[in-house]
Design a protein around this motif. Structure first.
Motif, PDB file in Angstrom:
ATOM      1  N   VAL A  50      21.459 -32.440 -65.545  1.00  0.00           N
ATOM      2  CA  VAL A  50      22.444 -33.519 -65.545  1.00  0.00           C
ATOM      3  C   VAL A  50      22.867 -33.864 -64.127  1.00  0.00           C
ATOM      4  O   VAL A  50      22.879 -35.035 -63.722  1.00  0.00           O
ATOM      5  N   ASN A  51      23.214 -32.869 -63.342  1.00  0.00           N
ATOM      6  CA  ASN A  51      23.720 -33.116 -61.998  1.00  0.00           C
ATOM      7  C   ASN A  51      22.698 -33.809 -61.111  1.00  0.00           C
ATOM      8  O   ASN A  51      23.020 -34.749 -60.379  1.00  0.00           O
ATOM      9  N   THR A 135      25.698 -28.002 -57.044  1.00  0.00           N
ATOM     10  CA  THR A 135      25.176 -29.312 -57.456  1.00  0.00           C
ATOM     11  C   THR A 135      26.200 -30.255 -58.082  1.00  0.00           C
ATOM     12  O   THR A 135      25.940 -31.456 -58.153  1.00  0.00           O
ATOM     13  N   THR A 136      27.348 -29.748 -58.522  1.00  0.00           N
ATOM     14  CA  THR A 136      28.337 -30.658 -59.091  1.00  0.00           C
ATOM     15  C   THR A 136      28.839 -31.679 -58.066  1.00  0.00           C
ATOM     16  O   THR A 136      29.073 -32.834 -58.428  1.00  0.00           O
ATOM     17  N   PRO A 137      29.017 -31.326 -56.783  1.00  0.00           N
ATOM     18  CA  PRO A 137      29.360 -32.371 -55.809  1.00  0.00           C
ATOM     19  C   PRO A 137      28.325 -33.484 -55.739  1.00  0.00           C
ATOM     20  O   PRO A 137      28.683 -34.651 -55.513  1.00  0.00           O
ATOM     21  N   HIS A 216      36.709 -36.798 -57.777  1.00  0.00           N
ATOM     22  CA  HIS A 216      35.672 -36.513 -58.775  1.00  0.00           C
ATOM     23  C   HIS A 216      35.103 -35.110 -58.582  1.00  0.00           C
ATOM     24  O   HIS A 216      34.871 -34.374 -59.548  1.00  0.00           O
ATOM     25  N   ILE A 217      34.876 -34.718 -57.331  1.00  0.00           N
ATOM     26  CA  ILE A 217      34.362 -33.373 -57.060  1.00  0.00           C
ATOM     27  C   ILE A 217      35.372 -32.322 -57.506  1.00  0.00           C
ATOM     28  O   ILE A 217      35.024 -31.361 -58.204  1.00  0.00           O
ATOM     29  N   VAL A 221      34.373 -29.867 -60.559  1.00  0.00           N
ATOM     30  CA  VAL A 221      34.127 -28.476 -60.178  1.00  0.00           C
ATOM     31  C   VAL A 221      35.145 -27.546 -60.831  1.00  0.00           C
ATOM     32  O   VAL A 221      34.796 -26.509 -61.424  1.00  0.00           O
ATOM     33  N   LEU A 222      36.420 -27.905 -60.749  1.00  0.00           N
ATOM     34  CA  LEU A 222      37.456 -27.026 -61.283  1.00  0.00           C
ATOM     35  C   LEU A 222      37.415 -26.952 -62.809  1.00  0.00           C
ATOM     36  O   LEU A 222      37.529 -25.863 -63.388  1.00  0.00           O
ATOM     37  N   THR A 223      37.268 -28.093 -63.475  1.00  0.00           N
ATOM     38  CA  THR A 223      37.265 -28.065 -64.940  1.00  0.00           C
ATOM     39  C   THR A 223      36.044 -27.341 -65.495  1.00  0.00           C
ATOM     40  O   THR A 223      36.163 -26.548 -66.435  1.00  0.00           O
ATOM     41  N   THR A 224      34.861 -27.591 -64.925  1.00  0.00           N
ATOM     42  CA  THR A 224      33.672 -26.906 -65.434  1.00  0.00           C
ATOM     43  C   THR A 224      33.692 -25.417 -65.088  1.00  0.00           C
ATOM     44  O   THR A 224      33.167 -24.598 -65.853  1.00  0.00           O
TER      45      THR A 224
END
Length: 269
Positions: A50-51, A135-137, A216-217, A221-224
């Motif tokens: 996804v990322n 990779t989330t960023p 968004h980052i 990042v924090l929620t996931t």
């Protein structure tokens, strides 16, 4: 631009993103030995797929708009000023504090809403955390490049007057952002629209994508990370079809609006 060019910019990268995700999901299913590639559960490899697909679509959107308009690609990221890494870092710190406070409030008010089970750390958990951090960023920046740097100005080009153009760009980019998240729940769909409008305002107020990318980052990042740690050591489920109209969404909306206020105050200084 011709009237149909924004349609290509709006739909093209999104379709590429979805197609690439489905392709990578099937590759991951073969690697993991799964018989359901489209299962609504994030394993580490599916999360990586996804990322990377979202990041690639964001770059494609910028290049496509720059090619069709002749505009320098840098002007789609920040204009008239240059991209500012220090501004990104400052906004990232502020966003992290806001999002962290929001997650804490959700844990106190509506802990059942995110689908948390028990805290556990396994090999799956560690693999997920590594992918989240690395990779989330890329994924967050890709979505902002796609919807705020490309779709918003492309849709706005249909209208010549500045303020109506701004409204059209915000509405179209926010609705497109909500649609690609695939939620059939009206509450959650509305939440994604609010995120789209607020991040669009962040970009317009600050004349660049540093603020929305930072938010968004921090948010993703924090929620996931929390979702992973509270998934009982396994892959965490992703269900965007259930009824989620509860206090948790109101808290998250307040956090998003709070970031807009923060950007406004910071830019006025």
């Amino acid at each position: 631009m011709s009237w149909w060019t924004p349609l290509v910019v709006i739909a093209g990268p999104a379709l590429v993103m979805v197609g690439l995700q489905i392709l990578l999901y099937h590759v991951v299913a073969v690697v993991e030995g799964s018989d359901d590639p489209l299962a609504a559960t994030f394993t580490p490899l599916k999360f990586l797929a996804v990322n990377l697909s979202v990041g690639a679509a964001g770059v494609l959107a910028i290049l496509l708009l720059a090619w069709t308009t002749g505009a320098p690609w840098r002007s789609l990221i920040s204009s008239p000023r240059a991209f500012d890494a220090r501004r990104l870092a400052r906004y990232l710190l502020g966003a992290a504090l806001l999002v962290g406070a929001g997650i804490g409030a959700v844990a106190l008010v509506a802990p059942e809403s995110p689908g948390w089970t028990t805290f556990a750390v396994t090999g799956t958990t560690i693999a997920m955390l590594v992918i989240i951090i690395l990779t989330t960023p890329i994924q967050a920046a890709g979505e902002e490049l796609m919807f705020r740097s490309a779709v918003l100005p492309a849709a706005a080009s249909w209208v010549r007057a500045v303020r109506p153009a701004l409204a059209v760009g915000l509405v179209v980019s926010s609705l497109a952002f909500a649609v690609v998240h695939g939620s059939t729940d009206p509450w959650l769909f509305g939440y994604y629209v609010v995120i789209g409008v607020c991040t669009g305002l962040m970009a317009i107020i600050s004349r660049g994508v540093e603020a929305p990318v930072a938010f968004h980052i921090a948010n993703n990042v924090l929620t996931t990370t929390v979702n992973t740690l509270m998934a009982g050591g396994g892959a965490f489920p992703l269900d965007r079809s259930t009824d989620t109209g509860d206090a948790s969404l109101l808290i998250l909306v307040a956090v998003t609006i709070g970031m807009v206020v923060l950007v406004r105050l910071r830019e006025r200084r």
